[in-house]
Design an enzyme around this catalytic site. Structure first.
Site, PDB file in Angstrom:
ATOM      1  N   SER A  56      36.873  61.885  40.732  1.00 25.91           N
ATOM      2  CA  SER A  56      38.263  61.787  40.298  1.00 25.91           C
ATOM      3  C   SER A  56      39.186  62.301  41.388  1.00 25.91           C
ATOM      4  CB  SER A  56      38.447  62.614  39.021  1.00 25.91           C
ATOM      5  OG  SER A  56      39.820  62.706  38.709  1.00 25.91           O
ATOM      6  N   GLY A  57      40.230  61.512  41.709  1.00 23.05           N
ATOM      7  CA  GLY A  57      41.112  61.830  42.828  1.00 23.05           C
ATOM      8  C   GLY A  57      41.790  63.190  42.738  1.00 23.05           C
ATOM      9  N   HIS A  58      42.197  63.587  41.538  1.00 25.46           N
ATOM     10  CA  HIS A  58      43.058  64.779  41.450  1.00 25.46           C
ATOM     11  C   HIS A  58      42.303  66.094  41.528  1.00 25.46           C
ATOM     12  CE1 HIS A  58      42.689  66.027  37.063  1.00 25.46           C
ATOM     13  NE2 HIS A  58      42.097  64.858  37.017  1.00 25.46           N
ATOM     14  N   GLN A 115      33.550  67.524  39.920  1.00 22.23           N
ATOM     15  CA  GLN A 115      33.836  68.836  40.519  1.00 22.23           C
ATOM     16  C   GLN A 115      33.220  68.969  41.912  1.00 22.23           C
ATOM     17  OE1 GLN A 115      35.791  71.422  39.519  1.00 22.23           O
ATOM     18  NE2 GLN A 115      36.466  70.296  37.711  1.00 22.23           N
ATOM     19  N   CYS A 161      40.954  74.710  23.464  1.00 18.51           N
ATOM     20  CA  CYS A 161      41.810  75.088  22.344  1.00 18.51           C
ATOM     21  C   CYS A 161      42.341  73.815  21.721  1.00 18.51           C
ATOM     22  CB  CYS A 161      42.964  75.931  22.867  1.00 18.51           C
ATOM     23  SG  CYS A 161      44.292  76.205  21.710  1.00 18.51           S
ATOM     24  N   ASN A 193      32.244  72.205  35.575  1.00 23.58           N
ATOM     25  CA  ASN A 193      33.674  72.430  35.770  1.00 23.58           C
ATOM     26  C   ASN A 193      34.137  73.798  35.271  1.00 23.58           C
ATOM     27  OD1 ASN A 193      32.854  70.691  33.466  1.00 23.58           O
ATOM     28  ND2 ASN A 193      34.901  71.165  32.723  1.00 23.58           N
ATOM     29  N   GLY A 212      38.101  60.233  36.358  1.00 20.62           N
ATOM     30  CA  GLY A 212      36.731  60.667  36.109  1.00 20.62           C
ATOM     31  C   GLY A 212      36.254  60.290  34.712  1.00 20.62           C
ATOM     32  N   SER A 213      37.114  60.437  33.730  1.00 23.39           N
ATOM     33  CA  SER A 213      36.710  60.149  32.350  1.00 23.39           C
ATOM     34  C   SER A 213      36.309  58.683  32.202  1.00 23.39           C
ATOM     35  CB  SER A 213      37.855  60.448  31.379  1.00 23.39           C
ATOM     36  OG  SER A 213      38.219  61.803  31.456  1.00 23.39           O
TER      37      SER A 213
HETATM   38  C1  LIG Z   1      38.206  66.710  35.405  1.00 22.25           C
HETATM   39  C2  LIG Z   1      36.834  66.291  35.054  1.00 22.25           C
HETATM   40  C3  LIG Z   1      36.576  65.043  34.453  1.00 22.25           C
HETATM   41  C4  LIG Z   1      37.682  64.118  34.038  1.00 22.25           C
HETATM   42  O1  LIG Z   1      38.350  63.547  35.126  1.00 22.25           O
HETATM   43  P1  LIG Z   1      39.779  62.859  34.876  1.00 22.25           P
HETATM   44  O2  LIG Z   1      40.088  62.190  36.155  1.00 22.25           O
HETATM   45  O3  LIG Z   1      40.726  63.966  34.562  1.00 22.25           O
HETATM   46  O4  LIG Z   1      39.606  61.903  33.752  1.00 22.25           O
HETATM   47  C5  LIG Z   1      35.274  64.692  34.210  1.00 22.25           C
HETATM   48  N1  LIG Z   1      34.261  65.503  34.528  1.00 22.25           N
HETATM   49  C6  LIG Z   1      34.453  66.713  35.109  1.00 22.25           C
HETATM   50  C7  LIG Z   1      33.283  67.556  35.464  1.00 22.25           C
HETATM   51  C8  LIG Z   1      35.754  67.143  35.380  1.00 22.25           C
HETATM   52  O5  LIG Z   1      35.945  68.334  35.940  1.00 22.25           O
END
Ligand SMILES: *Cc1c(COP(=O)(O)O)cnc(C)c1O
Length: 395
Positions: A199-201, A179, A324, A151, A70-71
């Site tokens: 993002s897949g995870h 999300q 944090c 998120n 996602g990033s």
């Molecule tokens: C988790 C998340 C990301 C980042 O995704 P990654 O695959 O971990 O780089 C970006 N935007 C939102 C809203 C997220 O929840």
């Protein structure tokens, strides 16, 4: 008992996703760019995954770019739109105050390079309206980038309305749907989305893989030089196992989206109702327009981090939602953006559920959390001041 209630941070890889991945390691291990049969089998897996993702999003496979997550997709979308805008003398970008850092930090970088970034306020429920976006659009606006769902607090934004406003004004619209994907319906055509990240995870696929959808006609910048993969925009041998796993997970989530949402939101509502009984607590985010699995609370008089550690000791994995960083405890920018004062924002708890969670687990969380909150309050100097009347209760 181990309860995983941090599905907004990451999810368990589903059996379906794992089954799609495993053959790619030792059987279909070819390089999709190779002309021989082993390579061509990998190319077929890649093509099929691209078609699956395109079908779920309602776009053409030609509009799907696989990324490392996602990033990367957020960075690529925003930087590409910024470059396109600059060519036409447009350097104004509209976003919101509570985006993910993958968006906010990219925008900060662009600000240093002379772009003007306008972050719309998100109000106490954490949303922006299409009218706000319309009012902010100027002749020199290069991009509107607004997340589909937050998120931390789970609020769901009116993406289709915002898309319509952007289309009418002829401004590119990107949404961070990380999300939302797999949990909320997405239709990039009906919702007038020019670019979208996922993002897949976050939907039971593997980590380290994501998607950038970019409408045909939106020219992406070359992120990584070196080869013709992903139409030359992102060189490097494709991560076939991860791509196959993500596509399988996305399809599985899309096939069960309504039944999962019904199940998970019932658990969510039970959890919210139970936690609201804790005195001096408040739900963060929109009570109605909210991700099915998201519960986010502030409890006055405690530190979120202590709450997390004690929940973990009871087998409950949650998150504070506050960032944090290297010893300094900054309260979450999202909670500050919805107007929670610092002292309240520090006492936050995010529980994010998925369809694997059960009602028994929710009951257990509801049994343990009030006890821990009370225990921590009894030790807290801030709480003592509050009940002694030396400080005013905020919640
Ligand atoms: C988790 C998340 C990301 C980042 O995704 P990654 O695959 O971990 O780089 C970006 N935007 C939102 C809203 C997220 O929840």
């Amino acid at each position: 008992m181990m309860i995983y209630a941090d599905n907004a941070a990451t999810t368990r890889v589903s059996d379906t996703a794992l089954a799609a991945m495993l053959p790619c390691f030792q059987e279909q291990y070819g390089n999709p760019s190779s002309l021989h049969s082993v390579g061509q089998r990998a190319a077929e897996i890649l093509t099929a995954a691209r078609e699956t993702v395109a079908e779920v999003l309602n776009c053409s496979p030609k509009e799907i770019y696989f990324t490392s997550g996602g990033s990367e997709a957020d960075n690529q979308a925003i930087l590409s739109a910024a470059l396109l805008g600059a060519k036409k003398g447009k350097k104004h970008i509209i976003s919101t105050a509570f985006e993910h850092h993958a968006v906010l930090h990219t925008l900060q970088k662009l600000e240093k390079e002379g772009y003007e970034v306008e972050l719309l306020p998100v109000g106490s429920t954490g949303t922006v309206t299409a009218e706000q976006v319309k009012a902010a659009i100027r002749p020199d606006t290069a991009l509107v980038t607004i997340m589909y769902a937050n998120n931390e607090i789970g609020s769901v934004l009116p993406i289709a309305e915002i898309g319509a406003v952007c289309k009418e004004a002829g401004v590119l619209f990107h949404t961070d749907a990380v999300q939302a994907a797999g949990h909320l319906h997405i239709d990039v055509k009906a919702q007038n989305i020019d670019m979208l990240s996922l993002s897949g995870h976050k939907f039971h696929g593997p980590k380290g893989v994501g998607v950038l959808y970019a409408r045909l006609g939106v020219r992406l910048a070359n992120l990584i030089e070196g080869g013709a993969q992903e139409k030359g925009k992102r060189a490097g041998t494709e991560n076939i196992p991860a791509i196959a796993g993500m596509a399988a997970a996305l399809k599985e989530a899309a096939d069960h989206i309504d039944e999962n949402a019904a199940k998970v939101s019932a658990l969510r509502d039970k959890l919210i109702d139970g936690l609201l009984k804790i005195p001096h607590s408040a739900l963060n985010g929109d009570p109605v327009n909210r991700l099915p699995g998201n519960v986010n609370f502030c409890f006055e008089g405690i530190e979120g981090e202590s709450l997390l550690l004690l929940l973990d000791a009871k087998g409950i994995c949650a998150s504070s939602g506050s960032a944090c960083t290297s010893g300094s405890l900054d309260p979450s920018h999202v909670l500050l953006a919805i107007g929670r004062p610092h002292e309240v924002a520090h006492g936050s708890l995010r529980l994010s559920l998925c369809e694997d969670n059960t009602e028994e687990e929710v009951d257990y969380i509801l049994e343990e959390t009030p006890k821990i909150v009370e225990y921590l309050r009894n030790m807290s100097p801030m709480w003592k001041d509050l009940i002694a009347g030396k400080r005013q209760f905020i919640l």
